[in-house]
Design a protein around this motif. Sequence first.
Motif, PDB file in Angstrom:
ATOM      1  N   LEU A 445     -71.342 -17.115 -63.960  1.00 56.05           N
ATOM      2  CA  LEU A 445     -71.678 -16.590 -65.252  1.00 56.05           C
ATOM      3  C   LEU A 445     -71.981 -15.375 -65.186  1.00 56.05           C
ATOM      4  CD1 LEU A 445     -73.466 -19.812 -66.578  1.00 56.05           C
ATOM      5  CD2 LEU A 445     -71.404 -19.046 -67.200  1.00 56.05           C
ATOM      6  N   PHE A 446     -73.060 -14.686 -64.260  1.00 57.00           N
ATOM      7  CA  PHE A 446     -73.112 -13.421 -64.396  1.00 57.00           C
ATOM      8  C   PHE A 446     -71.856 -12.525 -63.788  1.00 57.00           C
ATOM      9  CE2 PHE A 446     -77.641 -14.891 -63.733  1.00 57.00           C
ATOM     10  CZ  PHE A 446     -77.927 -14.031 -64.872  1.00 57.00           C
ATOM     11  N   GLY A 447     -71.068 -13.086 -62.973  1.00 57.77           N
ATOM     12  CA  GLY A 447     -69.654 -12.312 -62.779  1.00 57.77           C
ATOM     13  C   GLY A 447     -68.786 -12.202 -64.086  1.00 57.77           C
ATOM     14  N   ALA A 448     -68.612 -13.334 -64.801  1.00 55.95           N
ATOM     15  CA  ALA A 448     -67.840 -13.116 -65.891  1.00 55.95           C
ATOM     16  C   ALA A 448     -68.434 -12.385 -66.884  1.00 55.95           C
ATOM     17  CB  ALA A 448     -67.729 -14.665 -66.659  1.00 55.95           C
ATOM     18  N   ALA A 449     -69.732 -12.194 -67.117  1.00 51.62           N
ATOM     19  CA  ALA A 449     -70.298 -11.411 -67.971  1.00 51.62           C
ATOM     20  C   ALA A 449     -70.087  -9.894 -67.667  1.00 51.62           C
ATOM     21  CB  ALA A 449     -71.895 -11.560 -68.126  1.00 51.62           C
ATOM     22  N   ALA A 450     -70.226  -9.686 -66.162  1.00 47.30           N
ATOM     23  CA  ALA A 450     -69.885  -8.287 -65.726  1.00 47.30           C
ATOM     24  C   ALA A 450     -68.707  -7.833 -65.801  1.00 47.30           C
ATOM     25  CB  ALA A 450     -70.176  -8.345 -64.186  1.00 47.30           C
ATOM     26  N   ALA A 451     -67.722  -9.006 -65.663  1.00 51.41           N
ATOM     27  CA  ALA A 451     -66.296  -8.709 -65.929  1.00 51.41           C
ATOM     28  C   ALA A 451     -65.850  -8.170 -67.514  1.00 51.41           C
ATOM     29  CB  ALA A 451     -65.184  -9.597 -65.686  1.00 51.41           C
ATOM     30  N   VAL A 452     -66.499  -9.147 -68.396  1.00 47.95           N
ATOM     31  CA  VAL A 452     -66.284  -8.465 -69.714  1.00 47.95           C
ATOM     32  C   VAL A 452     -67.082  -7.382 -70.166  1.00 47.95           C
ATOM     33  CG1 VAL A 452     -67.235  -9.443 -71.949  1.00 47.95           C
ATOM     34  CG2 VAL A 452     -66.478 -11.086 -70.543  1.00 47.95           C
ATOM     35  N   VAL A 453     -68.169  -6.805 -69.530  1.00 49.50           N
ATOM     36  CA  VAL A 453     -68.757  -5.610 -69.703  1.00 49.50           C
ATOM     37  C   VAL A 453     -67.671  -4.540 -69.233  1.00 49.50           C
ATOM     38  CG1 VAL A 453     -70.744  -3.925 -69.249  1.00 49.50           C
ATOM     39  CG2 VAL A 453     -71.081  -6.343 -69.864  1.00 49.50           C
ATOM     40  N   PHE A 454     -67.274  -4.746 -68.251  1.00 46.64           N
ATOM     41  CA  PHE A 454     -66.465  -3.725 -67.442  1.00 46.64           C
ATOM     42  C   PHE A 454     -65.212  -3.537 -68.389  1.00 46.64           C
ATOM     43  CE2 PHE A 454     -62.835  -2.861 -64.813  1.00 46.64           C
ATOM     44  CZ  PHE A 454     -62.977  -1.625 -64.214  1.00 46.64           C
ATOM     45  N   ILE A 455     -64.662  -4.538 -68.946  1.00 43.46           N
ATOM     46  CA  ILE A 455     -63.376  -4.361 -69.829  1.00 43.46           C
ATOM     47  C   ILE A 455     -63.786  -3.715 -71.169  1.00 43.46           C
ATOM     48  CG2 ILE A 455     -61.942  -5.599 -71.393  1.00 43.46           C
ATOM     49  CD1 ILE A 455     -61.846  -7.788 -69.275  1.00 43.46           C
ATOM     50  N   LEU A 456     -65.051  -3.831 -71.743  1.00 44.21           N
ATOM     51  CA  LEU A 456     -65.439  -3.408 -72.845  1.00 44.21           C
ATOM     52  C   LEU A 456     -65.528  -1.735 -72.646  1.00 44.21           C
ATOM     53  CD1 LEU A 456     -67.785  -5.843 -74.371  1.00 44.21           C
ATOM     54  CD2 LEU A 456     -65.372  -5.306 -75.224  1.00 44.21           C
ATOM     55  N   LEU A 457     -66.169  -1.494 -71.500  1.00 45.87           N
ATOM     56  CA  LEU A 457     -66.608   0.092 -71.190  1.00 45.87           C
ATOM     57  C   LEU A 457     -65.412   0.799 -71.094  1.00 45.87           C
ATOM     58  CD1 LEU A 457     -69.609  -0.427 -68.578  1.00 45.87           C
ATOM     59  CD2 LEU A 457     -69.596   0.420 -70.834  1.00 45.87           C
ATOM     60  N   HIS A 458     -64.049   0.185 -70.887  1.00 44.58           N
ATOM     61  CA  HIS A 458     -62.840   0.981 -70.698  1.00 44.58           C
ATOM     62  C   HIS A 458     -62.215   0.891 -71.829  1.00 44.58           C
ATOM     63  CE1 HIS A 458     -64.095   0.719 -66.366  1.00 44.58           C
ATOM     64  NE2 HIS A 458     -63.495   1.653 -66.324  1.00 44.58           N
ATOM     65  N   GLN A 459     -62.491   0.379 -72.953  1.00 42.84           N
ATOM     66  CA  GLN A 459     -61.913   0.378 -74.359  1.00 42.84           C
ATOM     67  C   GLN A 459     -61.660   2.009 -74.650  1.00 42.84           C
ATOM     68  OE1 GLN A 459     -60.042  -2.165 -75.876  1.00 42.84           O
ATOM     69  NE2 GLN A 459     -60.617  -3.170 -73.925  1.00 42.84           N
ATOM     70  N   ARG A 460     -60.779   2.134 -75.684  1.00 42.69           N
ATOM     71  CA  ARG A 460     -60.371   3.355 -76.225  1.00 42.69           C
ATOM     72  C   ARG A 460     -61.844   3.879 -77.095  1.00 42.69           C
ATOM     73  NH1 ARG A 460     -55.114   2.789 -79.278  1.00 42.69           N
ATOM     74  NH2 ARG A 460     -56.245   0.972 -80.031  1.00 42.69           N
ATOM     75  N   ARG A 461     -62.190   5.175 -77.304  1.00 45.61           N
ATOM     76  CA  ARG A 461     -62.847   5.735 -77.830  1.00 45.61           C
ATOM     77  C   ARG A 461     -63.082   5.257 -79.269  1.00 45.61           C
ATOM     78  NH1 ARG A 461     -64.324  11.795 -75.993  1.00 45.61           N
ATOM     79  NH2 ARG A 461     -66.228  11.333 -77.192  1.00 45.61           N
ATOM     80  N   ALA A 462     -61.788   5.047 -79.849  1.00 46.10           N
ATOM     81  CA  ALA A 462     -61.802   5.008 -80.982  1.00 46.10           C
ATOM     82  C   ALA A 462     -62.353   3.548 -81.556  1.00 46.10           C
ATOM     83  CB  ALA A 462     -60.123   4.834 -81.534  1.00 46.10           C
ATOM     84  N   ARG A 463     -62.561   2.747 -80.472  1.00 48.03           N
ATOM     85  CA  ARG A 463     -63.397   1.152 -80.667  1.00 48.03           C
ATOM     86  C   ARG A 463     -64.928   1.482 -80.357  1.00 48.03           C
ATOM     87  NH1 ARG A 463     -59.108  -3.289 -79.119  1.00 48.03           N
ATOM     88  NH2 ARG A 463     -57.472  -2.641 -80.560  1.00 48.03           N
ATOM     89  N   ALA A 464     -65.498   2.627 -80.201  1.00 47.90           N
ATOM     90  CA  ALA A 464     -66.788   2.869 -80.080  1.00 47.90           C
ATOM     91  C   ALA A 464     -67.682   1.732 -80.770  1.00 47.90           C
ATOM     92  CB  ALA A 464     -67.188   4.148 -79.857  1.00 47.90           C
ATOM     93  N   GLU A 465     -67.594   1.814 -82.022  1.00 50.41           N
ATOM     94  CA  GLU A 465     -68.524   1.071 -82.858  1.00 50.41           C
ATOM     95  C   GLU A 465     -68.388  -0.479 -82.641  1.00 50.41           C
ATOM     96  OE1 GLU A 465     -69.227   0.175 -87.645  1.00 50.41           O
ATOM     97  OE2 GLU A 465     -68.011   1.924 -87.060  1.00 50.41           O
ATOM     98  N   LEU A 466     -67.064  -0.815 -82.472  1.00 56.23           N
ATOM     99  CA  LEU A 466     -66.657  -2.411 -81.998  1.00 56.23           C
ATOM    100  C   LEU A 466     -67.381  -2.638 -80.762  1.00 56.23           C
ATOM    101  CD1 LEU A 466     -65.462  -4.889 -82.827  1.00 56.23           C
ATOM    102  CD2 LEU A 466     -63.385  -4.161 -81.937  1.00 56.23           C
ATOM    103  N   ARG A 467     -67.387  -1.537 -79.866  1.00 53.04           N
ATOM    104  CA  ARG A 467     -68.103  -2.028 -78.210  1.00 53.04           C
ATOM    105  C   ARG A 467     -69.337  -2.223 -78.598  1.00 53.04           C
ATOM    106  NH1 ARG A 467     -64.538   2.250 -76.397  1.00 53.04           N
ATOM    107  NH2 ARG A 467     -66.456   3.615 -76.311  1.00 53.04           N
ATOM    108  N   ALA A 468     -70.003  -1.567 -79.479  1.00 59.92           N
ATOM    109  CA  ALA A 468     -71.456  -1.773 -79.648  1.00 59.92           C
ATOM    110  C   ALA A 468     -71.892  -3.118 -80.257  1.00 59.92           C
ATOM    111  CB  ALA A 468     -72.051  -0.527 -80.557  1.00 59.92           C
ATOM    112  N   ARG A 469     -71.015  -3.318 -81.308  1.00 61.70           N
ATOM    113  CA  ARG A 469     -71.369  -4.579 -81.793  1.00 61.70           C
ATOM    114  C   ARG A 469     -71.000  -5.774 -81.006  1.00 61.70           C
ATOM    115  NH1 ARG A 469     -68.354  -4.039 -87.675  1.00 61.70           N
ATOM    116  NH2 ARG A 469     -69.504  -5.961 -88.235  1.00 61.70           N
ATOM    117  N   ILE A 470     -69.789  -5.739 -80.200  1.00 55.68           N
ATOM    118  CA  ILE A 470     -69.555  -6.834 -79.236  1.00 55.68           C
ATOM    119  C   ILE A 470     -70.796  -6.863 -78.142  1.00 55.68           C
ATOM    120  CG2 ILE A 470     -67.933  -7.490 -77.432  1.00 55.68           C
ATOM    121  CD1 ILE A 470     -65.823  -6.694 -79.026  1.00 55.68           C
ATOM    122  N   ALA A 471     -71.310  -5.726 -77.982  1.00 59.92           N
ATOM    123  CA  ALA A 471     -72.480  -5.699 -76.831  1.00 59.92           C
ATOM    124  C   ALA A 471     -73.653  -6.279 -77.429  1.00 59.92           C
ATOM    125  CB  ALA A 471     -72.876  -4.285 -76.497  1.00 59.92           C
ATOM    126  N   ARG A 472     -73.910  -6.355 -78.766  1.00 61.32           N
ATOM    127  CA  ARG A 472     -74.818  -6.804 -79.362  1.00 61.32           C
ATOM    128  C   ARG A 472     -74.659  -8.473 -79.278  1.00 61.32           C
ATOM    129  NH1 ARG A 472     -74.930  -2.747 -83.143  1.00 61.32           N
ATOM    130  NH2 ARG A 472     -73.631  -4.024 -84.692  1.00 61.32           N
TER     131      ARG A 472
END
Length: 660
Positions: A445-472
């Motif tokens: 579970l921790f590995g899966a969570a880390a993978a999701v976070v890694f994917i989110l950190l490499h999204q385009r800057r245009a989705r910065a607001e969406l990344r923050a909401r997904i992190a929440r």
Amino acid sequence: MSAVSPRVLILMLMASGAPSLRAADEAITTWNPLRLMAEKAGLRARIEEGARRLAAMPEARVVAQSHGRVGFHGRAAAPAWVVLDLGIVATPDEVVLLPARVSDPAPDDAVGGFPPDVKCLLSVSGAQGSFQTMQEWAEASGGAGVRLDLLRLRNSGALAGRFLRIEVSGGRLRGRSRFFSLGEVWVLKDGVNLALGAPVTSSASIDNPPRWTAANLTDGFIWCGGTTGTERSPKNGFHSRIESAPEAAPKWVEVVLNTPVSVEEVRLVPARPADFADVTGFGFPPEFQVLAWADDSPDEKPVVVFDTGGAGFANPGDATVCLPAHGVKTRRVRVVAGRLWRRTSDYIFALAEMQVMSAGRNAALGREVRFSDIVESASWTPGALVDGFGSQRELMEVPRWLDEMESRAALEAALLPARARLAMLEIAHQRLLWRGAQMLVLAALFGAAAAVVFILLHQRRARAELRARIARDLHDEIGSQLSHLALLAETGGSRAGEALREIASGARETQQAMRDLVWLLEPGSADPRDLHARLRGLCRQMLEPAIAEVTVECAGAPPARQLPLEWTRDVLLFVKEALGNCARHSRARRARVGMTWSPGFFEWSLHDDGVGFDEKSPAFQPGAGLRNLRQRAAFLKGAAVIESAPGAGACVRLRAPLPR
């Protein structure tokens, strides 16, 4: 010994005070797997060796007592008593008490009624105050007596007497009253049962003939049928010629002894052929006589040992029929079938074995057999009537059978701690495996969570607001689940099974939340048709485990154009929040979901017939669910309407404009 669950074995020994088991259970966390496996292997070897020894010993099984005579049933008193008149003054070797058991006990009689406290006394005259204590017994722990197959009370003081008095103190609780029961009493002297057929009086008998009477204590019928061993029988026994009517000319079979002997008892063992449909009491005559002659002269008048008369005789099934002969001098013993047993559409007379007991020995063993007629085959022969076997197994003399049964009970008692210890080690092994599984689940579970976070950190800057909401969302949905799982893993030691089930349930919820988030990031998630299909699937997936009837109604068609990812996400989370609240809190039987696409608007509704609530009530304690619904509707620039009343169910509606 019947199968017992591992935890019951442990509890049985702990209840009886086994400190070594308690200490070992407390030390489970210090055991290493190699030591644990080595100890388990040693215990299994000991138990298997014990099982091999048990297989060579007789095992008493409850038989269906078709004769209808179970035993004696009495009221508990202080004390209750039963007196047997043996007819002669004797010095018995021992008194054996056998329980009253049936193959189909009522639910409230399943524990049996063997008395918890027994005293045996002997008297020559039977007068009040003349009885002397021969032996007494009391169960070591509450209920231990009901598990006894038999109880041997030895006459260590060599007391003599004609009258045997059995005093019972206490009893077994049934409802609001106490009772006790006994199946049979043997008074043994040199292997001879002096009590067979003895008159019985009692202070506490509850008679319900023929099942429960005082006379049943000395009728020879015991709960396990007879004193059988383990060796298989080679033949079935004796079988007469087949007749078309039950009143055919009387058929008989007799045993001729070498010399006249004094006979105490004649035993008739019913047949149960191994090569025929499984029928107990096969061929046993409903009317018969047992006759005895002192010599082989045809002119001598026989002594009638037993006669059923016109009353007939209930089929004994698997039970050996024991008939007292009272020391009659005998050389020939004959059984005459006055009425034949109905087989199917014909009639026969059959017996597995005839035993003529003299001085505690079977004088008929291997002797000459004569008969009126016979059907002879490989399994039915005259010699099978006196070969020492019933139709199924060998027949043991009573003293040997008692010794073997006593040895079996001692061996089973000795194996009980080993079985309980092995069961405890199995539980300890399972705990180790569960802990390992918990660590693997948490790591995954921790590995899966880390993978999701890694994917989110490499999204385009245009989705910065969406990344923050997904992190929440990751924090709210997945983080709380992981915290709950970690807490279960740390505290679940004593309830590891329940903890692991909760871990599995939490893992599934976390997996679903992650799937939704991953779906939102896929290119097709902005397609309204994909959103429509996913919302329909979520309705049944989240409601049907908790609500019996779920209806989903859809109207209109999703627009063909792409919709913003933020709008799709907020609709999905609104629907999930509403469905989750309904499944967890509504306790509804029916739920109806509506989904409508119209030009410019998306409408979604959920109606249930659950317990409802009143937001204005002082007793109402709102959680985050209703606040989240209204917040999501605000993000969508729409409106959420929530209507409910106690006992009237609830309705949640969303109307949101389609973004341009």
